[in-house]
Scaffold this motif. Structure first.
Motif, PDB file in Angstrom:
ATOM      1  N   VAL A   1       0.830  -1.204   0.000  1.00 26.45           N
ATOM      2  CA  VAL A   1       0.000   0.000   0.000  1.00 26.45           C
ATOM      3  C   VAL A   1       0.865   1.255   0.000  1.00 26.45           C
ATOM      4  O   VAL A   1       0.608   2.195  -0.763  1.00 26.45           O
ATOM      5  CB  VAL A   1      -0.973  -0.022   1.205  1.00 26.45           C
ATOM      6  N   THR A   2       1.892   1.304   0.820  1.00 25.97           N
ATOM      7  CA  THR A   2       2.743   2.501   0.856  1.00 25.97           C
ATOM      8  C   THR A   2       3.494   2.686  -0.452  1.00 25.97           C
ATOM      9  O   THR A   2       3.671   3.814  -0.916  1.00 25.97           O
ATOM     10  CB  THR A   2       3.738   2.435   2.026  1.00 25.97           C
ATOM     11  N   THR A   3       3.911   1.599  -1.079  1.00 26.02           N
ATOM     12  CA  THR A   3       4.584   1.698  -2.379  1.00 26.02           C
ATOM     13  C   THR A   3       3.626   2.239  -3.438  1.00 26.02           C
ATOM     14  O   THR A   3       4.000   3.108  -4.243  1.00 26.02           O
ATOM     15  CB  THR A   3       5.117   0.324  -2.808  1.00 26.02           C
ATOM     16  N   ARG A   4       2.396   1.753  -3.424  1.00 29.83           N
ATOM     17  CA  ARG A   4       1.412   2.220  -4.420  1.00 29.83           C
ATOM     18  C   ARG A   4       1.086   3.691  -4.211  1.00 29.83           C
ATOM     19  O   ARG A   4       0.991   4.447  -5.171  1.00 29.83           O
ATOM     20  CB  ARG A   4       0.143   1.365  -4.319  1.00 29.83           C
ATOM     21  N   PHE A   5       0.917   4.119  -2.961  1.00 32.43           N
ATOM     22  CA  PHE A   5       0.670   5.537  -2.692  1.00 32.43           C
ATOM     23  C   PHE A   5       1.836   6.399  -3.147  1.00 32.43           C
ATOM     24  O   PHE A   5       1.647   7.488  -3.685  1.00 32.43           O
ATOM     25  CB  PHE A   5       0.386   5.768  -1.214  1.00 32.43           C
ATOM     26  N   ALA A   6       3.059   5.929  -2.953  1.00 37.65           N
ATOM     27  CA  ALA A   6       4.233   6.678  -3.397  1.00 37.65           C
ATOM     28  C   ALA A   6       4.250   6.807  -4.917  1.00 37.65           C
ATOM     29  O   ALA A   6       4.579   7.870  -5.459  1.00 37.65           O
ATOM     30  CB  ALA A   6       5.511   6.002  -2.902  1.00 37.65           C
ATOM     31  N   GLU A   7       3.882   5.745  -5.613  1.00 34.11           N
ATOM     32  CA  GLU A   7       3.823   5.802  -7.078  1.00 34.11           C
ATOM     33  C   GLU A   7       2.753   6.778  -7.544  1.00 34.11           C
ATOM     34  O   GLU A   7       2.957   7.525  -8.505  1.00 34.11           O
ATOM     35  CB  GLU A   7       3.521   4.412  -7.646  1.00 34.11           C
ATOM     36  N   LEU A   8       1.613   6.788  -6.881  1.00 34.98           N
ATOM     37  CA  LEU A   8       0.532   7.693  -7.273  1.00 34.98           C
ATOM     38  C   LEU A   8       0.909   9.149  -7.034  1.00 34.98           C
ATOM     39  O   LEU A   8       0.569  10.021  -7.826  1.00 34.98           O
ATOM     40  CB  LEU A   8      -0.751   7.348  -6.513  1.00 34.98           C
ATOM     41  N   ARG A   9       1.616   9.417  -5.943  1.00 33.00           N
ATOM     42  CA  ARG A   9       2.046  10.797  -5.671  1.00 33.00           C
ATOM     43  C   ARG A   9       3.110  11.250  -6.657  1.00 33.00           C
ATOM     44  O   ARG A   9       3.186  12.420  -7.014  1.00 33.00           O
ATOM     45  CB  ARG A   9       2.585  10.901  -4.240  1.00 33.00           C
ATOM     46  N   ARG A  10       3.954  10.344  -7.100  1.00 37.27           N
ATOM     47  CA  ARG A  10       5.034  10.679  -8.012  1.00 37.27           C
ATOM     48  C   ARG A  10       4.503  10.995  -9.409  1.00 37.27           C
ATOM     49  O   ARG A  10       5.044  11.814 -10.135  1.00 37.27           O
ATOM     50  CB  ARG A  10       6.005   9.506  -8.084  1.00 37.27           C
ATOM     51  N   ASP A  11       3.426  10.351  -9.822  1.00 39.01           N
ATOM     52  CA  ASP A  11       2.853  10.526 -11.160  1.00 39.01           C
ATOM     53  C   ASP A  11       1.977  11.772 -11.166  1.00 39.01           C
ATOM     54  O   ASP A  11       0.799  11.728 -10.826  1.00 39.01           O
ATOM     55  CB  ASP A  11       2.039   9.295 -11.551  1.00 39.01           C
TER      56      ASP A  11
END
Length: 67
Positions: free
Chosen positions: A11-21
């Motif tokens: 979940v934290t990895t996915r949130f980080a990817e969404l914030r980066r995009d």
């Protein structure tokens, strides 16, 4: 590794990817307006075609509507 730790990492990895995009596409409002316009034009075209077809059918001699 426990399942809770695994889920936390996922979940934290996915949130980080969404914030980066930062480029997330267009707002849904213009898309909805375009779809409404296309539906409106299609309704008008269908109505005109139905009117022309009814006029053409009425011009045929001895025509009766099917039941």
């Amino acid at each position: 590794m426990s399942i809770l730790t695994y889920l936390h990492v996922v979940v934290t990895t996915r949130f980080a990817e969404l914030r980066r995009d930062s480029e997330r596409g267009d707002s849904p409002v213009p898309t909805a307006v375009i779809i409404f316009g296309l539906v409106f034009v299609a309704t008008i075209v269908t109505g005109l075609a139905l009117g022309k077809a009814n006029d053409w059918m009425k011009a045929i001699p001895n025509h009766t509507n099917p039941k």
